[in-house]
Motif scaffolding. Structure first.
Motif, PDB file in Angstrom:
ATOM      1  N   GLY A   1      16.369 -25.915 -10.185  1.00  0.00           N
ATOM      2  CA  GLY A   1      17.161 -25.111  -9.282  1.00  0.00           C
ATOM      3  C   GLY A   1      16.846 -23.782  -8.944  1.00  0.00           C
TER       4      GLY A   1
ATOM      5  N   ASP B   1      13.871 -20.776  -7.381  1.00  0.00           N
ATOM      6  CA  ASP B   1      12.880 -20.753  -6.417  1.00  0.00           C
ATOM      7  C   ASP B   1      11.500 -20.281  -7.211  1.00  0.00           C
ATOM      8  OD1 ASP B   1      14.322 -21.115  -3.973  1.00  0.00           O
ATOM      9  OD2 ASP B   1      15.338 -19.319  -4.514  1.00  0.00           O
TER      10      ASP B   1
ATOM     11  N   LYS C   1      13.917 -25.557  -7.198  1.00  0.00           N
ATOM     12  CA  LYS C   1      14.853 -25.665  -5.693  1.00  0.00           C
ATOM     13  C   LYS C   1      13.849 -25.373  -4.511  1.00  0.00           C
ATOM     14  CE  LYS C   1      17.913 -22.715  -3.243  1.00  0.00           C
ATOM     15  NZ  LYS C   1      18.902 -21.232  -3.128  1.00  0.00           N
TER      16      LYS C   1
END
Length: 274
Positions: free
Chosen positions: A117, A119, A142
């Motif tokens: 989840g 970046d 993510k």
């Protein structure tokens, strides 16, 4: 046990010391040789190593992809990543694996850095970068952004990132517009002897709460120093280096090795680069 490291220039490798420590910890007799070779001798040497009693070899720059045509079979993760860093010689042939993948995962777990989840940004496009990118994708990052000097210039790498769903940008774009949760440096910028180098600016680094540098010499790169100045959780490449070495030995020995062995050897090795 007879093993070694295949590469082009291996003057400062820590691998022999790590594998010797593994042998001592496991109470077995073994040798680990440095096997420098030019590209035009790679195929012939692969055949020689198998006949000369080697149980296995690790593979480093620039041969992680070059050895693949000479292997009998390749593991799933190595095939998907497109890079082999471990070869197991058996009576049935030579088999390729990628223990960078699992070594990176073990190092993140040890450091308490999660990627699900999140970046994530990866600097570099080499064999190690491919393993890291695949791991991030498999662990449900993510987003994955790959930063390189010339995005989309390598057809095979481009195909790889498209399948993964990662995006590619250049350093200028990253400097002006990108932040995220986890930054991973897979380039040699900042490595000994050029320890003053840093792949990106402090402005970029300060935007990440977790920063990983695959470099282990020096222990604290400029990248990691800057990250810590801004409160980031940081991790250098030593634990991953030891973990991937242990992963290789597990394949060669056919047995599991305790995480406590990884932790102890990583601590011992880090002292050499303080």
């Amino acid at each position: 046990m007879k093993a070694g490291l295949i590469g082009k220039t291996l003057g400062h490798t820590a691998s022999p010391a790590i594998h010797e420590k593994i042998y001592r910890a496991m109470g077995i007799s073994g040798t680990y040789d440095v096997l420098e070779m030019p590209p035009d001798q790679l195929e012939g040497n692969m055949k020689y190593l198998a006949k000369d009693g080697y149980t296995g070899c690790n593979v480093t720059i620039p041969y992680k992809r070059d050895v693949m045509p000479y292997l009998t079979d390749i593991s799933r993760e190595a095939r998907i990543i497109g890079a082999v860093n471990t070869i197991h010689f058996t009576n049935e042939g030579a088999f390729g694996y990628n223990t960078d993948y699992g070594g990176f995962g073990r190092s993140l777990e040890q450091a308490g850095i999660g990627v699900a989840g999140r970046d994530c940004v990866v600097l570099g496009t080499g064999g190690a970068a491919r393993a890291i990118i695949q791991y991030l994708a498999d662990k449900n990052a993510k987003s994955i952004t790959v930063v390189s000097r010339l995005p989309h210039s390598k057809i095979e790498f481009d195909d790889f990132t498209k399948k993964i769903g990662a995006s590619e940008i250049d350093y200028q774009s990253f400097e002006t517009s990108h932040a995220g949760d986890v930054l991973v440096n897979c380039t040699p910028v900042g490595m000994f002897p050029h320890i003053d180098g840093c792949p990106v600016s402090e402005t970029c680094i300060m935007a990440f709460p977790a920063v990983v540098d695959l470099i282990y010499n020096p222990k604290d790169t400029e990248l990691l120093k800057m990250a810590r100045r801004h409160g980031a959780r940081t991790l250098n490449g030593m634990y991953m280096l030891v973990a991937q070495a242990v992963g290789s030995e597990e394949i060669w020995m056919g047995r599991e090795i305790s995480s406590s062995v990884v932790e102890q050897i990583a601590k011992e090795m880090e002292r050499l680069y303080e």
